[in-house]
Write an enzyme that holds these catalytic residues in place. Structure first.
Site, PDB file in Angstrom:
ATOM      1  N   HIS A 139       0.867  -1.196   0.000  1.00 24.75           N
ATOM      2  CA  HIS A 139       0.000   0.000   0.000  1.00 24.75           C
ATOM      3  C   HIS A 139       0.895   1.235   0.000  1.00 24.75           C
ATOM      4  CE1 HIS A 139      -3.843   2.043   1.827  1.00 24.75           C
ATOM      5  NE2 HIS A 139      -3.126   2.916   1.127  1.00 24.75           N
ATOM      6  N   HIS A 154      -9.566   1.019  -1.218  1.00 27.62           N
ATOM      7  CA  HIS A 154      -9.522   1.637   0.106  1.00 27.62           C
ATOM      8  C   HIS A 154     -10.934   1.523   0.690  1.00 27.62           C
ATOM      9  CE1 HIS A 154      -5.769   3.291  -1.283  1.00 27.62           C
ATOM     10  NE2 HIS A 154      -5.607   4.067  -0.233  1.00 27.62           N
ATOM     11  N   GLU A 162     -11.226   3.248   6.006  1.00 27.27           N
ATOM     12  CA  GLU A 162     -10.194   4.162   6.533  1.00 27.27           C
ATOM     13  C   GLU A 162     -10.938   5.230   7.345  1.00 27.27           C
ATOM     14  OE1 GLU A 162      -8.148   6.449   3.524  1.00 27.27           O
ATOM     15  OE2 GLU A 162      -6.494   7.006   4.860  1.00 27.27           O
TER      16      GLU A 162
HETATM   17  N1  ADE Z   1      -4.648   8.775  -1.853  1.00 32.61           N
HETATM   18  C1  ADE Z   1      -3.412   8.830  -1.337  1.00 32.61           C
HETATM   19  N2  ADE Z   1      -3.409   8.420  -0.068  1.00 32.61           N
HETATM   20  C2  ADE Z   1      -4.672   8.085   0.257  1.00 32.61           C
HETATM   21  C3  ADE Z   1      -5.322   7.580   1.406  1.00 32.61           C
HETATM   22  N3  ADE Z   1      -4.668   7.336   2.536  1.00 32.61           N
HETATM   23  N4  ADE Z   1      -6.653   7.374   1.357  1.00 32.61           N
HETATM   24  C4  ADE Z   1      -7.329   7.625   0.245  1.00 32.61           C
HETATM   25  N5  ADE Z   1      -6.771   8.086  -0.874  1.00 32.61           N
HETATM   26  C5  ADE Z   1      -5.456   8.321  -0.871  1.00 32.61           C
HETATM   27 ZN    ZN Z   2      -3.781   4.786   0.582  1.00 32.43          ZN
END
Ligand code: ADE
Ligand code: ZN
Length: 338
Positions: A17, A197, A200
């Site tokens: 990642h 993603h 998060e």
């Molecule tokens: N683009 C770059 N880093 C990111 C992240 N942590 N979450 C979502 N998009 C991203």
């Molecule tokens: Zn990311």
């Protein structure tokens, strides 16, 4: 260096990642700005670093897309990739699956070929210089619409044999995986692997959608899955890899303190977690620093570290034979004198 720091430094590991645009260090940003006559809204490297205080993902994304404007030529993308691979090699990294965001570049007028050819050339050079391997994952920006993602998939057509998979990144909340169901299906039909993603900042429902609608092979982040017991059980049963990014989580206020980071809990629950750096130039450290930070704040054992390193290869998109070789190297290292 303590014994544990030395153990981490030498432990063979893969990074799963990493946004290559997020490895743009302020020094290189200024050098490329000068080379390409691109004005930056900062006067010095120190001023750039001082601006890296974020209270959420969007705060970071605003500055990250701005920085990417200095990338103009294939040589720039090559140099960016090499700078990252040099750092990875110094941290004991032997394989990386790197994200890039083509729309960030095509939307400011660069042909699709510029970013991808520069990155592919950097990947070849890194293999020659360090013996490390790498794969490329093309991300769709989720704040844009699905038609734009389809245009990107079409633009990528001549390079599909050199792209391992597609991903989904950018502003998560309000842009659920379901928005990209069709384009992920099309990517799968073209033989591309799929990651997204999810969890998060977004809710567990987004992780369910990534699994059930996008049919992902890995979840990027996935932290908020722990709020949902049934989801956690599903992820454990499916041996789904989570690409966790501790320093990123701290910098973007996904966790308020690294001592409360869920990584150890994930391992104890049987989740297949890995450690990654996300956007190391913005979040204060590369993969080695991420391993070191959580080891300290969560009291990880050597057995935990070996599990995390093993997960980085079993969760990778390398073929079985290569994975087996990397696992043997980890076991030999862990049984050795360090
Ligand atoms: N683009 C770059 N880093 C990111 C992240 N942590 N979450 C979502 N998009 C991203
Ligand atoms: Zn990311």
């Amino acid at each position: 260096m303590t014994d544990t720091s030395a153990f981490i430094a030498g432990l063979p590991k893969a990074e799963l990642h990493l946004h290559i645009e997020g490895s743009l260090e302020p020094e290189l940003m200024f050098a490329l700005g000068r080379r390409n006559n691109v004005d930056l809204p900062f006067r010095s490297v120190e001023e750039v670093r001082a601006a890296y205080e974020f209270s959420n993902l969007q705060d970071f994304l605003d500055i990250y897309y701005q920085g990417a404007a200095v990338l103009q030529t294939e040589q720039d993308f090559h140099d960016l990739a090499m700078a990252y691979f040099d750092r990875l090699a110094a941290d004991g990294g032997v394989h990386a699956e790197i994200f890039f965001d083509p729309q960030t570049h095509t939307d400011r007028g660069l042909p699709f070929s510029v970013a991808i050819e520069g990155l592919l050339s950097g990947m070849r050079a890194a293999e020659a210089r360090h013996g490390l391997t790498s794969k490329l994952i093309m991300c769709f920006l989720r704040h844009l619409d699905e038609d734009a993602a389809f245009n990107t998939l079409r633009a990528a057509e001549p390079w599909l044999d050199r792209i391992t998979g597609v991903g989904l990144d950018s502003s998560e909340v309000g842009h659920p995986p379901s928005k990209f169901e069709k384009v992920f299906k099309a990517a799968g039909e073209r033989g591309l692997l799929r990651v997204a993603h999810a969890g998060e900042e977004g809710p567990p429902a987004y992780v369910w959608e990534a699994l059930d609608l996008l049919h992902v092979d890995r979840i990027d982040h996935g932290n908020r899955s722990l709020e949902d017991e049934a989801l956690t059980a599903r992820l454990v049963a499916q041996e789904m890899t989570l690409t966790v990014c501790p320093l990123s989580n701290h910098k973007l206020c996904v966790v308020d303190d690294l001592t409360r980071h869920p990584l150890k809990r994930m391992l104890d629950l049987g989740l297949k977690a890995t450690i990654n750096s996300d956007d190391p130039a913005y979040f204060g450290g590369y993969i080695g620093a991420n391993y070191q930070a959580v080891t300290q704040s969560l009291g990880l054992t050597r057995a935990d570290l070996v599990t995390l390193a093993r997960n980085s290869f079993t969760g990778s998109f390398l073929d079985e034979e290569r994975v087996a070789l990397h696992l043997q190297a980890i076991d030999a290292y862990a049984a050795g004198p360090v």
